[in-house]
Design a protein around this motif. Structure first.
Motif, mmCIF file in Angstrom:
data_model
loop_
_atom_site.group_PDB
_atom_site.id
_atom_site.type_symbol
_atom_site.label_atom_id
_atom_site.label_comp_id
_atom_site.label_asym_id
_atom_site.label_seq_id
_atom_site.Cartn_x
_atom_site.Cartn_y
_atom_site.Cartn_z
ATOM 1 N N LYS A 34 0.903 -1.151 -0.026
ATOM 2 C CA LYS A 34 -0.077 0.050 0.018
ATOM 3 C C LYS A 34 0.918 1.320 0.016
ATOM 4 O O LYS A 34 0.669 2.252 -0.815
ATOM 5 C CB LYS A 34 -0.938 0.051 1.121
ATOM 6 C CG LYS A 34 -1.952 1.219 1.369
ATOM 7 C CD LYS A 34 -2.711 1.077 2.487
ATOM 8 C CE LYS A 34 -3.619 2.244 2.531
ATOM 9 N NZ LYS A 34 -4.262 2.356 3.877
ATOM 10 N N GLN A 35 1.942 1.362 0.736
ATOM 11 C CA GLN A 35 2.932 2.406 0.830
ATOM 12 C C GLN A 35 3.492 2.649 -0.564
ATOM 13 O O GLN A 35 3.658 3.692 -0.830
ATOM 14 C CB GLN A 35 3.957 2.210 2.114
ATOM 15 C CG GLN A 35 3.342 2.402 3.479
ATOM 16 C CD GLN A 35 4.404 1.995 4.426
ATOM 17 O OE1 GLN A 35 4.983 1.016 4.408
ATOM 18 N NE2 GLN A 35 4.678 3.002 5.515
ATOM 19 N N ILE A 36 3.967 1.500 -1.171
ATOM 20 C CA ILE A 36 4.954 1.540 -2.299
ATOM 21 C C ILE A 36 3.811 2.187 -3.375
ATOM 22 O O ILE A 36 4.238 3.227 -4.101
ATOM 23 C CB ILE A 36 5.166 0.321 -2.426
ATOM 24 C CG1 ILE A 36 6.072 -0.251 -1.780
ATOM 25 C CG2 ILE A 36 5.815 0.349 -4.006
ATOM 26 C CD1 ILE A 36 6.535 -1.757 -1.877
ATOM 27 N N GLU A 38 1.129 4.082 -3.162
ATOM 28 C CA GLU A 38 0.626 5.422 -2.705
ATOM 29 C C GLU A 38 2.084 6.275 -3.145
ATOM 30 O O GLU A 38 1.818 7.440 -3.697
ATOM 31 C CB GLU A 38 0.299 5.630 -1.276
ATOM 32 C CG GLU A 38 -0.857 5.036 -1.128
ATOM 33 C CD GLU A 38 -1.335 4.945 0.622
ATOM 34 O OE1 GLU A 38 -0.454 5.550 1.384
ATOM 35 O OE2 GLU A 38 -2.531 4.595 0.881
ATOM 36 N N LYS A 39 3.020 5.810 -2.814
ATOM 37 C CA LYS A 39 4.277 6.799 -2.908
ATOM 38 C C LYS A 39 4.478 7.003 -4.438
ATOM 39 O O LYS A 39 4.953 8.080 -4.892
ATOM 40 C CB LYS A 39 5.480 6.087 -2.194
ATOM 41 C CG LYS A 39 6.503 6.849 -2.321
ATOM 42 C CD LYS A 39 6.791 7.849 -1.473
ATOM 43 C CE LYS A 39 8.143 8.262 -0.494
ATOM 44 N NZ LYS A 39 8.106 9.296 0.223
ATOM 45 N N ALA A 40 3.999 5.876 -5.140
ATOM 46 C CA ALA A 40 4.416 6.050 -6.812
ATOM 47 C C ALA A 40 3.219 6.751 -7.361
ATOM 48 O O ALA A 40 3.229 6.719 -8.800
ATOM 49 C CB ALA A 40 4.323 4.472 -7.328
ATOM 50 N N GLN A 41 2.124 6.801 -6.539
ATOM 51 C CA GLN A 41 1.132 7.525 -6.991
ATOM 52 C C GLN A 41 0.101 6.823 -7.971
ATOM 53 O O GLN A 41 -0.298 6.920 -8.968
ATOM 54 C CB GLN A 41 1.029 8.842 -7.423
ATOM 55 C CG GLN A 41 1.751 9.980 -6.371
ATOM 56 C CD GLN A 41 1.854 11.138 -7.098
ATOM 57 O OE1 GLN A 41 1.755 11.498 -8.245
ATOM 58 N NE2 GLN A 41 2.287 12.301 -6.098
ATOM 59 N N LEU A 42 0.178 5.137 -7.471
ATOM 60 C CA LEU A 42 -0.478 4.078 -8.554
ATOM 61 C C LEU A 42 -1.249 3.465 -7.440
ATOM 62 O O LEU A 42 -1.356 3.660 -6.264
ATOM 63 C CB LEU A 42 0.545 3.411 -9.128
ATOM 64 C CG LEU A 42 1.635 4.040 -10.025
ATOM 65 C CD1 LEU A 42 2.666 3.061 -10.587
ATOM 66 C CD2 LEU A 42 0.733 4.532 -11.167
ATOM 67 N N SER A 43 -2.362 2.884 -8.035
ATOM 68 C CA SER A 43 -3.321 1.896 -7.407
ATOM 69 C C SER A 43 -2.357 0.765 -7.076
ATOM 70 O O SER A 43 -1.578 0.200 -7.675
ATOM 71 C CB SER A 43 -4.467 1.746 -8.032
ATOM 72 O OG SER A 43 -4.228 0.705 -9.018
ATOM 73 N N ARG A 44 -2.937 0.291 -5.831
ATOM 74 C CA ARG A 44 -2.434 -1.323 -5.323
ATOM 75 C C ARG A 44 -2.833 -2.172 -6.599
ATOM 76 O O ARG A 44 -2.076 -3.346 -6.951
ATOM 77 C CB ARG A 44 -3.066 -1.673 -4.138
ATOM 78 C CG ARG A 44 -2.610 -1.046 -2.909
ATOM 79 C CD ARG A 44 -2.935 -1.493 -1.596
ATOM 80 N NE ARG A 44 -3.774 -2.589 -1.589
ATOM 81 C CZ ARG A 44 -4.335 -3.116 -0.402
ATOM 82 N NH1 ARG A 44 -4.320 -2.289 0.647
ATOM 83 N NH2 ARG A 44 -5.112 -4.301 -0.507
ATOM 84 N N ARG A 45 -4.000 -1.966 -7.366
ATOM 85 C CA ARG A 45 -4.275 -3.076 -8.581
ATOM 86 C C ARG A 45 -3.197 -2.971 -9.599
ATOM 87 O O ARG A 45 -2.780 -3.991 -9.917
ATOM 88 C CB ARG A 45 -5.481 -2.538 -9.067
ATOM 89 C CG ARG A 45 -6.082 -3.378 -10.083
ATOM 90 C CD ARG A 45 -7.439 -3.026 -10.672
ATOM 91 N NE ARG A 45 -7.892 -3.733 -11.782
ATOM 92 C CZ ARG A 45 -8.715 -3.412 -12.576
ATOM 93 N NH1 ARG A 45 -9.628 -2.610 -12.261
ATOM 94 N NH2 ARG A 45 -9.202 -4.197 -13.605
ATOM 95 N N THR A 46 -2.484 -1.820 -9.747
ATOM 96 C CA THR A 46 -1.535 -1.625 -10.651
ATOM 97 C C THR A 46 -0.245 -2.239 -10.283
ATOM 98 O O THR A 46 0.287 -2.873 -10.909
ATOM 99 C CB THR A 46 -1.182 -0.104 -11.060
ATOM 100 O OG1 THR A 46 -2.529 0.518 -11.341
ATOM 101 C CG2 THR A 46 -0.231 -0.137 -12.055
ATOM 102 N N PHE A 47 -0.015 -2.260 -8.875
ATOM 103 C CA PHE A 47 0.945 -2.868 -8.376
ATOM 104 C C PHE A 47 0.847 -4.398 -8.486
ATOM 105 O O PHE A 47 1.745 -4.917 -9.134
ATOM 106 C CB PHE A 47 1.249 -2.623 -6.784
ATOM 107 C CG PHE A 47 2.188 -3.333 -6.208
ATOM 108 C CD1 PHE A 47 3.604 -2.749 -5.920
ATOM 109 C CD2 PHE A 47 2.247 -4.698 -5.759
ATOM 110 C CE1 PHE A 47 4.590 -3.489 -5.570
ATOM 111 C CE2 PHE A 47 3.459 -5.150 -5.221
ATOM 112 C CZ PHE A 47 4.479 -4.646 -4.989
#
Length: 187
Positions: A34-36, A38-47
């Motif tokens: 979640k932190q990663i 958010e920091k990347a300004q992407l969704s967790r789904r994208t992660f």
């Protein structure tokens, strides 16, 4: 690469940068997906489209930096290089990665990276036959290259953890001087 492929690649780069930003702030164990994201300004789904978990993201960095090192080695002309050039080239390449490597070293993750990259060394020696490589049996060559690879990584680890590391050129000169002295001590 099409537009969608470029966007996916860019997302991976942003996620990787976000991970390293977080590693500068907190221990790896406490970093969350979640932190990663958010920091990347992407969704967790994208992660999760790109990576299984944060370990997979870190493995991606390891593979990518290893791939870039192999590609960079393939671009140089080995027949015109002497060992000092190889040392300088090695230190110059990794100097560009010093921010990330320093974080990995401080977080105790450098050994993990080496475990991922070291098997690539065999590929490097096959693809990049250079005049300083020994000629011998496959077993002898394998052990000597493993010995050299381990030495390079240990020096890299010791060098980049320093607050004010020497320049790549200084490191190559230091190693050459030390190796020369070692070679002069024959029984």
């Amino acid at each position: 690469m099409n537009g969608q492929g470029r966007l996916a690649q860019q997302s991976k780069e942003w996620l990787m940068a976000a991970l390293f930003d977080l590693l500068a702030e907190q221990p790896y164990e406490t970093v969350t997906v979640k932190q990663i994201a958010e920091k990347a300004q992407l969704s967790r789904r994208t992660f999760y489209r790109a990576f299984r978990d944060k370990d997979d993201l870190l493995d991606y960095y390891d593979r990518e930096v290893g791939r870039r090192y192999l590609a960079a080695l393939q671009e140089i002309a080995p027949q015109r290089m002497v060992f000092k050039d190889v040392l300088t080239y090695f230190f110059e390449f990794w100097w560009q990665e010093r921010k990330q490597l320093r974080l990995l070293i401080k977080q105790g993750l450098f050994g993990r990276m080496l475990a991922r990259i070291t098997p690539m060394a065999s590929e490097i020696y096959r693809v990049f036959p250079a005049p300083w490589h020994i000629e011998g049996s496959p077993t002898e060559t394998d052990y000597i290259m493993s010995f050299a690879t381990g030495g390079f990584w240990n020096v890299l680890n010791r060098w980049l953890v320093k607050e004010h590391p020497e320049s790549p050129t200084e490191m190559a000169a230091l190693l050459m001087a030390g190796l020369k002295r070692l070679g002069e001590t024959e029984d």
